[in-house]
Design a protein around this motif. Structure first.
Motif, PDB file in Angstrom:
ATOM      1  N   GLU A  73      17.759 -39.372  38.334  1.00  0.00           N
ATOM      2  CA  GLU A  73      17.607 -38.060  38.968  1.00  0.00           C
ATOM      3  C   GLU A  73      18.706 -37.126  38.485  1.00  0.00           C
ATOM      4  OE1 GLU A  73      17.139 -36.211  43.442  1.00  0.00           O
ATOM      5  OE2 GLU A  73      17.487 -38.332  43.182  1.00  0.00           O
ATOM      6  N   ASP A  74      18.348 -35.882  38.313  1.00  0.00           N
ATOM      7  CA  ASP A  74      19.299 -34.889  37.826  1.00  0.00           C
ATOM      8  C   ASP A  74      20.464 -34.745  38.803  1.00  0.00           C
ATOM      9  OD1 ASP A  74      19.003 -31.327  37.016  1.00  0.00           O
ATOM     10  OD2 ASP A  74      20.560 -32.779  36.552  1.00  0.00           O
ATOM     11  N   ILE A  75      21.692 -34.954  38.318  1.00  0.00           N
ATOM     12  CA  ILE A  75      22.893 -34.887  39.144  1.00  0.00           C
ATOM     13  C   ILE A  75      23.052 -33.499  39.774  1.00  0.00           C
ATOM     14  CG2 ILE A  75      25.414 -35.033  39.149  1.00  0.00           C
ATOM     15  CD1 ILE A  75      24.067 -37.725  38.839  1.00  0.00           C
ATOM     16  N   LEU A  76      22.701 -32.450  39.066  1.00  0.00           N
ATOM     17  CA  LEU A  76      22.835 -31.102  39.620  1.00  0.00           C
ATOM     18  C   LEU A  76      21.944 -30.906  40.838  1.00  0.00           C
ATOM     19  CD1 LEU A  76      23.035 -28.937  36.387  1.00  0.00           C
ATOM     20  CD2 LEU A  76      24.889 -29.614  37.921  1.00  0.00           C
ATOM     21  N   GLU A  77      20.789 -31.524  40.847  1.00  0.00           N
ATOM     22  CA  GLU A  77      19.895 -31.428  41.998  1.00  0.00           C
ATOM     23  C   GLU A  77      20.536 -32.077  43.227  1.00  0.00           C
ATOM     24  OE1 GLU A  77      15.649 -33.248  43.328  1.00  0.00           O
ATOM     25  OE2 GLU A  77      15.823 -32.546  41.262  1.00  0.00           O
ATOM     26  N   ILE A  78      21.206 -33.197  43.020  1.00  0.00           N
ATOM     27  CA  ILE A  78      21.896 -33.876  44.126  1.00  0.00           C
ATOM     28  C   ILE A  78      23.030 -33.004  44.653  1.00  0.00           C
ATOM     29  CG2 ILE A  78      23.340 -35.860  44.737  1.00  0.00           C
ATOM     30  CD1 ILE A  78      21.679 -37.484  42.726  1.00  0.00           C
ATOM     31  N   ILE A  79      23.793 -32.404  43.748  1.00  0.00           N
ATOM     32  CA  ILE A  79      24.907 -31.552  44.152  1.00  0.00           C
ATOM     33  C   ILE A  79      24.399 -30.336  44.924  1.00  0.00           C
ATOM     34  CG2 ILE A  79      26.723 -30.013  43.287  1.00  0.00           C
ATOM     35  CD1 ILE A  79      27.143 -32.089  41.029  1.00  0.00           C
ATOM     36  N   ASP A  80      23.312 -29.738  44.465  1.00  0.00           N
ATOM     37  CA  ASP A  80      22.762 -28.560  45.136  1.00  0.00           C
ATOM     38  C   ASP A  80      22.279 -28.859  46.550  1.00  0.00           C
ATOM     39  OD1 ASP A  80      23.306 -26.984  42.972  1.00  0.00           O
ATOM     40  OD2 ASP A  80      21.279 -27.074  42.147  1.00  0.00           O
ATOM     41  N   ARG A  81      21.908 -30.079  46.841  1.00  0.00           N
ATOM     42  CA  ARG A  81      21.430 -30.450  48.171  1.00  0.00           C
ATOM     43  C   ARG A  81      22.564 -30.636  49.175  1.00  0.00           C
ATOM     44  NH1 ARG A  81      17.923 -34.669  45.797  1.00  0.00           N
ATOM     45  NH2 ARG A  81      19.366 -36.100  46.782  1.00  0.00           N
ATOM     46  N   GLN A  82      23.784 -30.704  48.705  1.00  0.00           N
ATOM     47  CA  GLN A  82      24.909 -30.963  49.598  1.00  0.00           C
ATOM     48  C   GLN A  82      25.210 -29.740  50.465  1.00  0.00           C
ATOM     49  OE1 GLN A  82      26.082 -34.090  49.813  1.00  0.00           O
ATOM     50  NE2 GLN A  82      24.416 -34.356  48.367  1.00  0.00           N
ATOM     51  N   PRO A  83      25.496 -29.959  51.741  1.00  0.00           N
ATOM     52  CA  PRO A  83      25.860 -28.829  52.598  1.00  0.00           C
ATOM     53  C   PRO A  83      27.229 -28.288  52.217  1.00  0.00           C
ATOM     54  CG  PRO A  83      26.140 -30.897  53.765  1.00  0.00           C
ATOM     55  CD  PRO A  83      25.508 -31.230  52.447  1.00  0.00           C
ATOM     56  N   SER A  84      27.407 -27.011  52.416  1.00  0.00           N
ATOM     57  CA  SER A  84      28.693 -26.397  52.113  1.00  0.00           C
ATOM     58  C   SER A  84      29.739 -26.869  53.114  1.00  0.00           C
ATOM     59  CB  SER A  84      28.568 -24.878  52.180  1.00  0.00           C
ATOM     60  OG  SER A  84      29.832 -24.292  51.993  1.00  0.00           O
TER      61      SER A  84
END
Length: 86
Positions: free
Chosen positions: A22-33
């Motif tokens: 899975e694309d790592i950027l997609e995982i990072i984008d799902r993280q809450p601020s």
């Protein structure tokens, strides 16, 4: 805009992902601020714009801090004006 990310949550999400392709950027984008929402005085329901400081008209009274502040000040007691709490 800076966006602080909770690294522990990011690691947990990546290591528990079933599909490691899975694309790592997609995982990072799902993280809450991790950055707190900052409400400035000018947007706070407590900031009393009817009261003006005679020396500096840009200063208005705040009953939460019992002081007068300019619109760009912020504190931990602020509540957004207009979110059903006016």
């Amino acid at each position: 805009m800076s966006d602080l990310i909770d690294r522990q949550e990011l690691r947990k999400d990546i290591t528990t992902s079933i599909d490691y392709c899975e694309d790592i950027l997609e995982i990072i984008d799902r993280q809450p601020s991790a950055e707190p929402k900052i409400i400035r005085c000018k947007d706070c329901k407590y900031w009393e714009t009817e009261w003006q400081n005679s020396i500096d008209p840009s200063m208005h009274y705040c009953p939460m801090t019992d002081h007068s502040h300019e619109g760009d000040f912020y504190c931990a007691d602020a509540e957004m004006r207009g979110e059903g709490n006016e």
